[in-house]
Motif scaffolding. Structure first.
Motif, PDB file in Angstrom:
ATOM      1  N   THR A   1     -11.717  -4.411 -13.646  1.00 38.10           N
ATOM      2  CA  THR A   1     -12.411  -3.452 -12.749  1.00 38.10           C
ATOM      3  C   THR A   1     -12.847  -2.197 -13.410  1.00 38.10           C
ATOM      4  O   THR A   1     -13.065  -1.146 -12.303  1.00 38.10           O
ATOM      5  CB  THR A   1     -11.591  -3.367 -11.560  1.00 38.10           C
ATOM      6  OG1 THR A   1     -10.446  -2.536 -11.709  1.00 38.10           O
ATOM      7  CG2 THR A   1     -11.424  -4.689 -10.723  1.00 38.10           C
TER       8      THR A   1
ATOM      9  N   LYS B   1       0.759  -0.949   0.105  1.00 37.81           N
ATOM     10  CA  LYS B   1       0.139   0.139   0.021  1.00 37.81           C
ATOM     11  C   LYS B   1       0.874   1.322   0.216  1.00 37.81           C
ATOM     12  O   LYS B   1       0.636   2.087  -0.844  1.00 37.81           O
ATOM     13  CB  LYS B   1      -0.992  -0.128   1.191  1.00 37.81           C
ATOM     14  CG  LYS B   1      -1.973   1.103   1.306  1.00 37.81           C
ATOM     15  CD  LYS B   1      -3.076   0.975   2.262  1.00 37.81           C
ATOM     16  CE  LYS B   1      -4.165   2.034   2.277  1.00 37.81           C
ATOM     17  NZ  LYS B   1      -5.033   1.766   3.391  1.00 37.81           N
TER      18      LYS B   1
ATOM     19  N   SER C   1      -3.987  -0.737  -7.893  1.00 37.56           N
ATOM     20  CA  SER C   1      -5.180  -0.626  -7.414  1.00 37.56           C
ATOM     21  C   SER C   1      -6.151  -1.841  -7.362  1.00 37.56           C
ATOM     22  O   SER C   1      -7.027  -2.045  -6.837  1.00 37.56           O
ATOM     23  CB  SER C   1      -5.916   0.187  -8.646  1.00 37.56           C
ATOM     24  OG  SER C   1      -6.099  -0.412  -9.992  1.00 37.56           O
TER      25      SER C   1
ATOM     26  N   LYS D   1     -10.517   7.307  -4.626  1.00 35.29           N
ATOM     27  CA  LYS D   1      -9.902   8.200  -3.607  1.00 35.29           C
ATOM     28  C   LYS D   1      -8.595   8.836  -4.187  1.00 35.29           C
ATOM     29  O   LYS D   1      -8.275  10.132  -4.203  1.00 35.29           O
ATOM     30  CB  LYS D   1      -9.668   7.800  -2.259  1.00 35.29           C
ATOM     31  CG  LYS D   1      -9.149   8.881  -1.398  1.00 35.29           C
ATOM     32  CD  LYS D   1      -9.212   8.196   0.130  1.00 35.29           C
ATOM     33  CE  LYS D   1      -8.260   6.784   0.269  1.00 35.29           C
ATOM     34  NZ  LYS D   1      -8.290   6.375   1.652  1.00 35.29           N
TER      35      LYS D   1
ATOM     36  N   PRO E   1      -8.274  -2.232  -4.034  1.00 37.37           N
ATOM     37  CA  PRO E   1      -9.439  -1.367  -4.568  1.00 37.37           C
ATOM     38  C   PRO E   1     -10.005  -0.543  -3.709  1.00 37.37           C
ATOM     39  O   PRO E   1     -10.498   0.522  -4.721  1.00 37.37           O
ATOM     40  CB  PRO E   1     -10.168  -2.596  -4.892  1.00 37.37           C
ATOM     41  CG  PRO E   1      -9.876  -3.684  -3.864  1.00 37.37           C
ATOM     42  CD  PRO E   1      -8.356  -3.429  -3.589  1.00 37.37           C
ATOM     43  N   ASN E   2     -10.153  -0.324  -2.808  1.00 40.35           N
ATOM     44  CA  ASN E   2     -10.626   0.751  -1.907  1.00 40.35           C
ATOM     45  C   ASN E   2     -10.038   1.970  -2.146  1.00 40.35           C
ATOM     46  O   ASN E   2     -10.640   2.977  -1.479  1.00 40.35           O
ATOM     47  CB  ASN E   2     -10.971   0.154  -0.432  1.00 40.35           C
ATOM     48  CG  ASN E   2     -12.006  -0.962  -0.206  1.00 40.35           C
ATOM     49  OD1 ASN E   2     -12.763  -1.219  -0.893  1.00 40.35           O
ATOM     50  ND2 ASN E   2     -11.618  -1.519   0.814  1.00 40.35           N
ATOM     51  N   GLU E   3      -8.883   2.127  -2.333  1.00 39.28           N
ATOM     52  CA  GLU E   3      -7.834   3.353  -2.414  1.00 39.28           C
ATOM     53  C   GLU E   3      -8.019   3.927  -3.975  1.00 39.28           C
ATOM     54  O   GLU E   3      -7.727   5.225  -4.011  1.00 39.28           O
ATOM     55  CB  GLU E   3      -6.337   2.946  -2.031  1.00 39.28           C
ATOM     56  CG  GLU E   3      -6.176   2.233  -0.707  1.00 39.28           C
ATOM     57  CD  GLU E   3      -6.848   3.421   0.425  1.00 39.28           C
ATOM     58  OE1 GLU E   3      -6.360   4.499   0.332  1.00 39.28           O
ATOM     59  OE2 GLU E   3      -7.379   2.952   1.175  1.00 39.28           O
ATOM     60  N   LYS E   4      -8.541   3.119  -4.917  1.00 33.45           N
ATOM     61  CA  LYS E   4      -8.613   3.645  -6.282  1.00 33.45           C
ATOM     62  C   LYS E   4      -8.981   4.704  -6.769  1.00 33.45           C
ATOM     63  O   LYS E   4      -8.458   5.888  -6.848  1.00 33.45           O
ATOM     64  CB  LYS E   4      -8.961   2.676  -7.195  1.00 33.45           C
ATOM     65  CG  LYS E   4      -9.004   2.791  -8.811  1.00 33.45           C
ATOM     66  CD  LYS E   4      -9.692   1.740  -9.507  1.00 33.45           C
ATOM     67  CE  LYS E   4     -11.045   1.618  -9.414  1.00 33.45           C
ATOM     68  NZ  LYS E   4     -11.471   0.412 -10.481  1.00 33.45           N
TER      69      LYS E   4
END
Length: 223
Positions: free
Chosen positions: A162, A95, A126, A135, A130-133
């Protein structure tokens, strides 16, 4: 601090294979922004393949140091190698490696590196986070940095897993009035690529929104 042995080896190899006349031509093509050893792309890729076969990949803990040392050098071929090297670790990206990717995008920046880092390296990152993409690319899009903005638009170019149409359109709509060629070109390129799978959505989007002639021309190039 002394250079990492891995960096010394690849630099020595590239130096030995360079040609000054070709280096001058490459430098002129890139608007005198970077130095070159003078190695053709096919030759460089062949050298890289042979190097990767003969030299075991260092532990992942060394990867960032190696990439940063290569990126700090003047010769563009070493920047290309750094990206190919980092791709070897794409399934193991952490991360916190986002900071490294942002450094690579915003340092020694030009289309030839950004157009690999965003749609290949960042895309792989990503997938892992995926939860950071969304943002992250929204932050890039609002950053004011030309190359982060371009990256926020083109990072989904090769995404077969995705792909997010809403996110693509959002990133484009934020930048339709941007004056820089590389952003306008990115808008058209990303839409043209998406049109290969959803032409009706692209045509509808282009018809419904104002954008530069360059962006529109690129978007509809294959219609």
């Amino acid at each position: 601090m002394a250079l990492h042995p891995y960096v010394r080896k690849i630099r020595t190899l590239f130096e030995a294979k360079g040609e000054s006349k070709r280096a001058q031509g490459a430098k002129a093509y890139m608007r005198d922004q970077f130095e070159f050893f003078g190695i053709t792309t096919p030759d460089r890729r062949k050298l890289q393949a042979e190097f990767f076969k003969s030299e075991p990949l260092p532990p992942i803990e060394d990867a960032e140091r190696i990439v940063r040392e290569l990126w700090a050098m003047q010769e563009r071929e070493l920047h290309y190698f750094a990206m190919e090297f980092l791709l070897k670790y794409r399934k193991k990206l952490r991360k916190e490696d986002l900071k490294l990717l942002e450094y690579l995008i915003t340092t020694n920046s030009w289309w030839d590196t950004v157009d690999v880092i965003a749609p290949k390296l960042f895309l792989e990152w990503s997938y892992l986070f995926p939860n950071e993409k969304a943002k992250t690319v929204r932050r890039w899009n609002k950053s004011g940095n030309l190359w982060l903005i371009r990256s926020s638009i083109i990072f989904q170019l090769h995404d077969k897993k995705t792909f997010d149409e809403d996110l693509l359109f959002e990133m484009i709509l934020q930048q339709t009035e941007h004056k820089d060629f590389f952003v306008r070109k990115a808008i058209g390129w990303s839409l043209r690529q998406y049109a290969k799978t959803n032409p009706s959505a692209v045509r509808q989007f282009v018809n419904a929104n104002e954008m530069s002639p360059l962006s529109k021309k690129e978007a509809l190039k294959h219609f």
